[in-house]
Design a protein around this motif. Structure first.
Motif, PDB file in Angstrom:
ATOM      1  N   HIS A 189      26.447  26.134  79.630  1.00 11.77           N
ATOM      2  CA  HIS A 189      25.152  26.202  78.957  1.00 11.77           C
ATOM      3  C   HIS A 189      25.256  25.910  77.465  1.00 11.77           C
ATOM      4  CE1 HIS A 189      21.428  27.949  77.248  1.00 11.77           C
ATOM      5  NE2 HIS A 189      20.911  27.327  78.292  1.00 11.77           N
ATOM      6  N   LEU A 244      27.738  30.145  83.095  1.00  9.28           N
ATOM      7  CA  LEU A 244      26.879  31.020  83.888  1.00  9.28           C
ATOM      8  C   LEU A 244      27.524  31.393  85.214  1.00  9.28           C
ATOM      9  CD1 LEU A 244      24.909  29.306  81.972  1.00  9.28           C
ATOM     10  CD2 LEU A 244      23.126  29.993  83.569  1.00  9.28           C
ATOM     11  N   SER A 261      28.609  34.555  89.697  1.00  4.54           N
ATOM     12  CA  SER A 261      28.396  34.837  88.281  1.00  4.54           C
ATOM     13  C   SER A 261      29.707  34.905  87.519  1.00  4.54           C
ATOM     14  CB  SER A 261      27.637  36.162  88.115  1.00  4.54           C
ATOM     15  OG  SER A 261      28.390  37.227  88.650  1.00  4.54           O
ATOM     16  N   GLY A 292      30.256  35.249  83.193  1.00  2.00           N
ATOM     17  CA  GLY A 292      29.815  35.111  81.808  1.00  2.00           C
ATOM     18  C   GLY A 292      30.981  34.894  80.885  1.00  2.00           C
ATOM     19  N   TYR A 343      24.903  33.362  79.664  1.00  3.63           N
ATOM     20  CA  TYR A 343      23.876  32.362  79.338  1.00  3.63           C
ATOM     21  C   TYR A 343      24.110  31.847  77.917  1.00  3.63           C
ATOM     22  CZ  TYR A 343      19.440  29.887  79.175  1.00  3.63           C
ATOM     23  OH  TYR A 343      18.478  28.907  79.072  1.00  3.63           O
ATOM     24  N   GLU A 391      22.317  37.169  79.246  1.00  7.86           N
ATOM     25  CA  GLU A 391      22.519  37.112  80.690  1.00  7.86           C
ATOM     26  C   GLU A 391      21.308  36.487  81.384  1.00  7.86           C
ATOM     27  OE1 GLU A 391      25.022  41.299  81.212  1.00  7.86           O
ATOM     28  OE2 GLU A 391      22.867  41.263  81.666  1.00  7.86           O
ATOM     29  N   TRP A 392      21.559  35.528  82.270  1.00  5.00           N
ATOM     30  CA  TRP A 392      20.503  35.033  83.167  1.00  5.00           C
ATOM     31  C   TRP A 392      20.747  35.634  84.547  1.00  5.00           C
ATOM     32  CZ3 TRP A 392      19.017  29.141  84.085  1.00  5.00           C
ATOM     33  CH2 TRP A 392      17.858  29.090  84.863  1.00  5.00           C
TER      34      TRP A 392
END
Length: 410
Positions: A75, A90, A97, A99, A126, A141-142
């Motif tokens: 991202h 992401l 997931s 991060g 994110y 965070e998404w």
């Protein structure tokens, strides 16, 4: 600006000096075909935004960027003082997931490894922003790509699969030192520290809860967060839910840290707030640029805490704008705001199917930097529905050498 990747870029010594830089003449935008009806590679579009140019408002140089790459779900990218490039992730290649952060060589673009300590990735990822003077980086965070990539599902919200925390990292040790739960802060996306490199505060936009949260450093060195703006939902008929959130998808700050801007992708409005007092932002400009609640559409607003009537559809240079304001970019002097209308292809298809058929657009808004205020430029429209391979979805705007949402000063 601060320390360019590969030692390139104009290298302005401060955000205020950057505001005196030359006017932007071209803008780069990634354009997407993935998950649309067109089988073509994504590409980088170069748009002429020089009013003196005969190619003003035109895509002048599309370039194929369909890279052969084993990385997945990247991202945000920022240049580091070392000259390396750091990109947030992401998820992993399987869509789970993760991060974390990937490091690239700023000259060769070779993958060098991960920034975080082994096994130290955040649960979700994110966006991120770092502030070396305070030895801190904060990330948002998404959700896991497997959750959002096929579209929005309310069951995922109810199951707690969307992010609701800020992750505070020790900049030198490359590890998480605090996790901040967000009150009324579901799906924190874009995060911005104040541009002043000595500042120990900033803002994050929380999409699903439609709030702006201010984060700040305490006297003891820990960090806290508080809600400072709430966009109320609208009670509606003819939509997927009885209440429609604004869905804040992008935010940015002017280089003098005076104004905050954000987009409500579903409601369709772009907002400007004076943040001279960061704890009490003051609304100074609002402009509707499409959206889901326009008159004549399928959605009827039953109760609205802000508007007395549904906004009119937007027509620019003979084209009705579909979708809503999404990614935003501000000129260095703060006087022009560029807006695109696509969020993510599968979500576009779900909420604004016309975008898939017609392509997105880029608009330009004139900004009153003295008293505040926003006014649409009626002579500016870049129509990505007219691309040679078919309608494309243009996303985030970037200038050569740096801009208001990517530059970090040391």
């Amino acid at each position: 600006m601060a320390a360019g990747c590969g030692k390139c870029g104009p290298g302005y010594p401060s955000p205020l000096e950057a505001m005196k830089g030359p006017r932007e003449e071209i803008i780069y935008l990634p354009c997407i075909y993935r998950n649309t009806d067109i089988e073509a590679p994504d590409y980088l579009a170069t748009v002429d935004v020089d009013p003196k140019s005969p190619q003003y408002c035109q895509v002048v140089e599309p370039k194929d960027i369909h890279a052969k790459c084993v990385l997945a779900y990247l991202h945000t990218s920022h240049c580091l003082p070392s000259g390396e490039v750091m990109i947030s992730t992401l998820g992993d290649p399987e869509g789970n997931s993760k991060g974390g952060f990937v490091l690239l060589d700023g000259e060769t673009w070779e993958v060098k490894g991960t920034w975080e300590r082994p096994g130290g990735a955040a649960p979700l990822g994110y966006d991120f922003w770092y502030q070396p003077r305070h030895n801190v980086m904060i990330s948002t965070e998404w959700a896991a790509p497997n959750v959002f990539r096929d579209g929005f599902n309310l069951a995922d919200v109810e199951a707690g699969r969307y992010g609701s925390h800020l992750n505070v990292w020790d900049w030198q040790r490359h590890e998480i030192v605090e996790t901040l739960p967000l009150q009324d802060g579901l799906l924190p996306l874009e995060i911005r520290f104040l541009h002043d490199p000595a500042a120990a505060q900033g803002f994050v936009g929380c999409a699903l809860s439609s709030t702006i949260q201010r984060f700040f450093k305490n006297k003891g060195g820990t960090w806290s967060v508080e809600k400072v703006i709430q966009v109320p939902p609208k009670k509606v008929k003819g939509w997927m839910l009885p209440e429609m959130p604004g869905l804040i998808t992008d935010i940015l700050l002017s280089l003098d840290d005076r104004f905050l801007y954000f987009s409500n992708w579903l409601h369709g409005d772009l907002r400007q707030y004076d943040i001279s007092d960061p704890q009490k932002p003051r609304l100074t400009g609002q402009l509707f640029l499409g959206g889901s609640i326009v008159k004549g559409g399928p959605v009827q607003v039953l109760e609205d805490k802000e508007l007395t009537a549904q906004p009119e559809p937007l027509v620019v240079k003979g084209k009705r704008v579909v979708g809503g304001p999404q990614m935003i970019q501000l000129s260095l002097d703060g006087k022009r705001l560029y807006v695109t209308t696509s969020l993510y292809s599968t979500w576009d298809k779900q909420f604004y199917p016309e975008l898939i058929r017609e392509g997105s657009v880029m608009l330009q808004v004139d900004v009153n930097t003295v008293n505040g205020g926003l006014k649409l430029n009626p002579n500016f429209l870049v129509d990505f529905g007219k691309e040679p391979l078919g309608p494309a979805l243009a996303h985030e705007a970037r200038y050569p050498g740096g801009d208001c949402s990517s530059d970090i000063w040391l």
